[in-house]
Design a protein around this motif. Structure first.
Motif, PDB file in Angstrom:
ATOM      1  N   VAL A 200       0.840  -1.198   0.000  1.00 55.88           N
ATOM      2  CA  VAL A 200       0.000   0.000   0.000  1.00 55.88           C
ATOM      3  C   VAL A 200       0.877   1.251   0.000  1.00 55.88           C
ATOM      4  O   VAL A 200       0.632   2.209  -0.745  1.00 55.88           O
ATOM      5  CB  VAL A 200      -0.953   0.003   1.214  1.00 55.88           C
ATOM      6  CG1 VAL A 200      -1.689   1.347   1.322  1.00 55.88           C
ATOM      7  CG2 VAL A 200      -1.962  -1.139   1.110  1.00 55.88           C
ATOM      8  N   THR A 204       0.551   4.143  -3.087  1.00 56.32           N
ATOM      9  CA  THR A 204      -0.388   5.235  -2.811  1.00 56.32           C
ATOM     10  C   THR A 204       0.320   6.564  -2.653  1.00 56.32           C
ATOM     11  O   THR A 204       1.526   6.636  -2.440  1.00 56.32           O
ATOM     12  CB  THR A 204      -1.210   4.951  -1.536  1.00 56.32           C
ATOM     13  OG1 THR A 204      -0.313   4.711  -0.446  1.00 56.32           O
ATOM     14  CG2 THR A 204      -2.125   3.775  -1.735  1.00 56.32           C
ATOM     15  N   ARG A 205      -0.487   7.626  -2.713  1.00 59.10           N
ATOM     16  CA  ARG A 205       0.052   8.981  -2.618  1.00 59.10           C
ATOM     17  C   ARG A 205       0.245   9.383  -1.155  1.00 59.10           C
ATOM     18  O   ARG A 205      -0.118   8.659  -0.245  1.00 59.10           O
ATOM     19  CB  ARG A 205      -0.910   9.956  -3.321  1.00 59.10           C
ATOM     20  CG  ARG A 205      -1.020   9.683  -4.824  1.00 59.10           C
ATOM     21  CD  ARG A 205      -2.024  10.609  -5.479  1.00 59.10           C
ATOM     22  NE  ARG A 205      -3.378  10.389  -4.986  1.00 59.10           N
ATOM     23  CZ  ARG A 205      -4.440  11.034  -5.446  1.00 59.10           C
ATOM     24  NH1 ARG A 205      -4.290  11.937  -6.403  1.00 59.10           N
ATOM     25  NH2 ARG A 205      -5.637  10.798  -4.966  1.00 59.10           N
ATOM     26  N   ILE A 208      -2.270   9.031   1.928  1.00 61.41           N
ATOM     27  CA  ILE A 208      -2.788   7.720   2.305  1.00 61.41           C
ATOM     28  C   ILE A 208      -1.948   6.988   3.357  1.00 61.41           C
ATOM     29  O   ILE A 208      -2.491   6.501   4.352  1.00 61.41           O
ATOM     30  CB  ILE A 208      -2.936   6.813   1.057  1.00 61.41           C
ATOM     31  CG1 ILE A 208      -3.987   7.389   0.115  1.00 61.41           C
ATOM     32  CG2 ILE A 208      -3.306   5.391   1.452  1.00 61.41           C
ATOM     33  CD1 ILE A 208      -5.397   7.366   0.644  1.00 61.41           C
ATOM     34  N   THR A 236      -8.695   2.515   6.595  1.00 54.00           N
ATOM     35  CA  THR A 236      -8.266   3.891   6.422  1.00 54.00           C
ATOM     36  C   THR A 236      -9.254   4.800   7.136  1.00 54.00           C
ATOM     37  O   THR A 236     -10.236   4.332   7.718  1.00 54.00           O
ATOM     38  CB  THR A 236      -8.138   4.238   4.931  1.00 54.00           C
ATOM     39  OG1 THR A 236      -7.501   5.510   4.804  1.00 54.00           O
ATOM     40  CG2 THR A 236      -9.481   4.235   4.238  1.00 54.00           C
ATOM     41  N   GLN A 241     -10.366   8.279   1.008  1.00 49.93           N
ATOM     42  CA  GLN A 241      -9.152   7.462   0.987  1.00 49.93           C
ATOM     43  C   GLN A 241      -9.467   6.031   0.566  1.00 49.93           C
ATOM     44  O   GLN A 241      -8.678   5.391  -0.129  1.00 49.93           O
ATOM     45  CB  GLN A 241      -8.494   7.482   2.371  1.00 49.93           C
ATOM     46  CG  GLN A 241      -7.973   8.852   2.764  1.00 49.93           C
ATOM     47  CD  GLN A 241      -7.560   8.925   4.224  1.00 49.93           C
ATOM     48  OE1 GLN A 241      -8.034   8.141   5.046  1.00 49.93           O
ATOM     49  NE2 GLN A 241      -6.676   9.843   4.547  1.00 49.93           N
ATOM     50  N   ILE A 244      -9.567   5.944  -3.139  1.00 52.26           N
ATOM     51  CA  ILE A 244      -8.218   5.980  -3.713  1.00 52.26           C
ATOM     52  C   ILE A 244      -7.555   4.612  -3.605  1.00 52.26           C
ATOM     53  O   ILE A 244      -6.925   4.122  -4.547  1.00 52.26           O
ATOM     54  CB  ILE A 244      -7.363   7.057  -3.006  1.00 52.26           C
ATOM     55  CG1 ILE A 244      -7.907   8.447  -3.321  1.00 52.26           C
ATOM     56  CG2 ILE A 244      -5.905   6.947  -3.432  1.00 52.26           C
ATOM     57  CD1 ILE A 244      -7.304   9.554  -2.477  1.00 52.26           C
ATOM     58  N   LEU A 245      -7.727   3.981  -2.434  1.00 51.45           N
ATOM     59  CA  LEU A 245      -7.100   2.672  -2.215  1.00 51.45           C
ATOM     60  C   LEU A 245      -7.653   1.604  -3.147  1.00 51.45           C
ATOM     61  O   LEU A 245      -6.906   0.733  -3.608  1.00 51.45           O
ATOM     62  CB  LEU A 245      -7.298   2.232  -0.758  1.00 51.45           C
ATOM     63  CG  LEU A 245      -6.276   2.739   0.252  1.00 51.45           C
ATOM     64  CD1 LEU A 245      -6.741   2.445   1.668  1.00 51.45           C
ATOM     65  CD2 LEU A 245      -4.929   2.090  -0.002  1.00 51.45           C
ATOM     66  N   GLY A 247      -9.143   2.250  -6.109  1.00 56.81           N
ATOM     67  CA  GLY A 247      -8.730   2.648  -7.442  1.00 56.81           C
ATOM     68  C   GLY A 247      -9.822   2.457  -8.482  1.00 56.81           C
ATOM     69  O   GLY A 247     -10.862   1.845  -8.226  1.00 56.81           O
ATOM     70  N   LEU A 252      -6.110  -0.346  -8.287  1.00 59.12           N
ATOM     71  CA  LEU A 252      -5.011  -0.199  -7.338  1.00 59.12           C
ATOM     72  C   LEU A 252      -5.011  -1.334  -6.318  1.00 59.12           C
ATOM     73  O   LEU A 252      -3.959  -1.891  -5.984  1.00 59.12           O
ATOM     74  CB  LEU A 252      -5.091   1.147  -6.628  1.00 59.12           C
ATOM     75  CG  LEU A 252      -3.813   1.521  -5.855  1.00 59.12           C
ATOM     76  CD1 LEU A 252      -3.500   3.007  -6.017  1.00 59.12           C
ATOM     77  CD2 LEU A 252      -3.923   1.178  -4.374  1.00 59.12           C
ATOM     78  N   VAL A 256      -2.033  -3.974  -5.433  1.00 62.02           N
ATOM     79  CA  VAL A 256      -1.559  -4.259  -4.066  1.00 62.02           C
ATOM     80  C   VAL A 256      -1.580  -5.762  -3.819  1.00 62.02           C
ATOM     81  O   VAL A 256      -0.613  -6.356  -3.328  1.00 62.02           O
ATOM     82  CB  VAL A 256      -2.432  -3.529  -3.021  1.00 62.02           C
ATOM     83  CG1 VAL A 256      -2.127  -4.047  -1.610  1.00 62.02           C
ATOM     84  CG2 VAL A 256      -2.200  -2.026  -3.080  1.00 62.02           C
TER      85      VAL A 256
END
Length: 303
Positions: A200, A204-205, A208, A236, A241, A244-245, A247, A252, A256
Motif C-alpha cells: 500500500v 499510494t500517494r 494515504i 483507512t 481514501q 483511492i485505495l 482505485g 489499485l 496491491v
C-alpha cells in the motif's frame, strides 16, 4: 551453554528513514521489517534474531523518533523511548548524506539519561565522498560520548560484518534465547499484514500511508494442502481514501494484492489466495480503543 557464548538485546534507533529496517533485514538475511521511502514505516518493535556459534543478537527495530502529531505518533515515539531501557546496547543510526540535524540532536539529548552503551552507526556512506566522512563523524562525537563509531552502508553491506562483531563483543555472556533457525518472534499473520501494508505504501500517494492499518482476519491452508488462504482488511480514515485505495475499477487494490501475493508466496513457499477488503474507521489514529484493536498498545519488556 557454550563457554563465552554471548547474547542480548540491541535497539536500533534514529530519525525516520535512516535505514534501520534495511540494516536489520540485511543482517538477518531476509525481510523482517518492511521498507519504504516514506517516514514512520515501522510502527511496532520488530524483533529480528541473528545467531552464530559465538552468540545471539536480538534486534528491536524501533519506530523513527519524531515530533508526534497524533496518538499513533505518540505511541510510536514512546515505543522507541521504551527500547532505551530494555536493551543491552543501543545502535544510533544516522544518515551520512544528510549529516547532523535537529532530529539527531533531539535523540542525543534523550540518550544522555541512559546508562546503556551507545554505538554511533553512520549509514549510507556510499552516498558521500570518503573525505567528507571524518568531519561528519566529528560533528556527532562533539555532542555525545559514543562507545563505538562504525561507518556502514546497510544497503550494500559495507562494514556490516565489523559492526556485528563489535556488537557480539559488547554483549554479556548469556543463553541462546531462540532456536538457531528462528529469525523473528512475530507470528506469520503479523508478517503477512506488514507485507500488505508495505505494498500500500509503495502504490499510494502522500495522504494515504499514515492513515492505513492492516489486519489479517483469517489465515489457513486450504484442504488441497497447497494453497494458503489469507483474508485481510485494510483500514483507512476517510471514504475518499477508501476510493483511492480501491482505485478505478479496483485497479489499485488488485495491484496491491498482486505484489503482496508474490512476496507472500516466496515467504511461505506455497500458493497464496489473497482476499483483500478496504474499510473505513474514522480518525482511528487518535482513538485509543482502535489503536489497541490494530495492535498498537503497550508491549511487554523483551529483556
Amino acid at each position: 551453554m557454550k563457554e563465552q557464548y554471548r547474547s542480548g538485546f540491541v535497539a536500533l534507533i534514529g530519525r525516520p528513514n535512516v535505514g534501520k529496517s534495511t540494516l536489520m533485514n540485511h543482517v538477518i538475511g531476509q525481510k523482517i521489517a518492511i521498507m519504504s521511502d516514506k517516514p514512520q514505516t515501522t510502527r511496532n518493535k520488530i524483533q529480528g534474531i541473528y545467531t552464530t556459534s559465538e552468540g545471539q543478537v536480538i534486534f528491536l527495530d524501533t519506530p523513527g523518533i519524531h515530533k508526534p502529531h497524533s496518538k499513533l505518533g505518540e505511541y510510536l515515539v514512546q515505543t522507541a523511548h521504551n527500547a532505551f531501557k530494555e536493551v543491552d546496547l543501543i545502535l544510533f543510526l544516522v544518515d551520512a548524506a544528510e549529516g547532523l540535524g535537529a532530529g539527531d540532536r533531539f535523540i542525543m539529548e534523550n540518550l544522555r539519561n541512559v546508562n546503556t552503551p551507545v554505538f554511533l552507526v553512520v549509514n549510507k556512506i556510499d552516498q558521500v565522498h570518503p573525505d567528507q566522512l571524518l568531519p561528519i563523524i566529528d560533528q556527532y562525537r562533539q555532542k555525545f560520548d559514543f562507545a563505538e563509531v562504525i561507518p556502514i552502508s546497510a544497503l550494500q553491506g559495507n562494514n556490516t560484518s565489523t559492526l556485528l562483531q563489535l556488537i557480539l563483543n559488547r554483549l554479556p555472556e548469556g543463553p541462546q534465547y531462540y532456536p538457531a533457525d528462528q529469525v523473528t518472534d512475530h507470528p506469520e499473520r503479523f508478517i503477512a499484514s506488514e507485507i500488505i501494508r508495505e505494498k500500500v505504501l509503495e502504490l499510494t500517494r502522500e495522504e494515504i500511508p499514515h492513515s492505513v492499518a492492516v489486519i489479517v482476519e483469517e489465515m489457513k491452508m486450504r484442504e488441497n494442502g497447497n494453497t494458503l488462504f489469507i483474508r485481510a482488511e485494510i483500514f483507512t480514515e476517510r471514504k475518499s481514501q477508501k476510493g483511492i485505495l480501491i482505485g478505478k475499477q479496483g485497479g489499485l487494490l488488485k495491484e496491491v494484492g498482486k505484489l503482496a501475493r508474490q512476496e507472500l508466496e516466496n515467504l511461505f513457499g506455497s500458493k497464496v489466495f489473497l482476499d483483500l477488503w478496504v474499510k473505513v474507521k474514522k480518525d482511528w489514529r487518535n482513538e485509543d480503543f482502535l489503536l489497541k484493536q490494530f495492535g498498537y498498545h503497550d508491549q511487554e519488556d523483551y529483556s
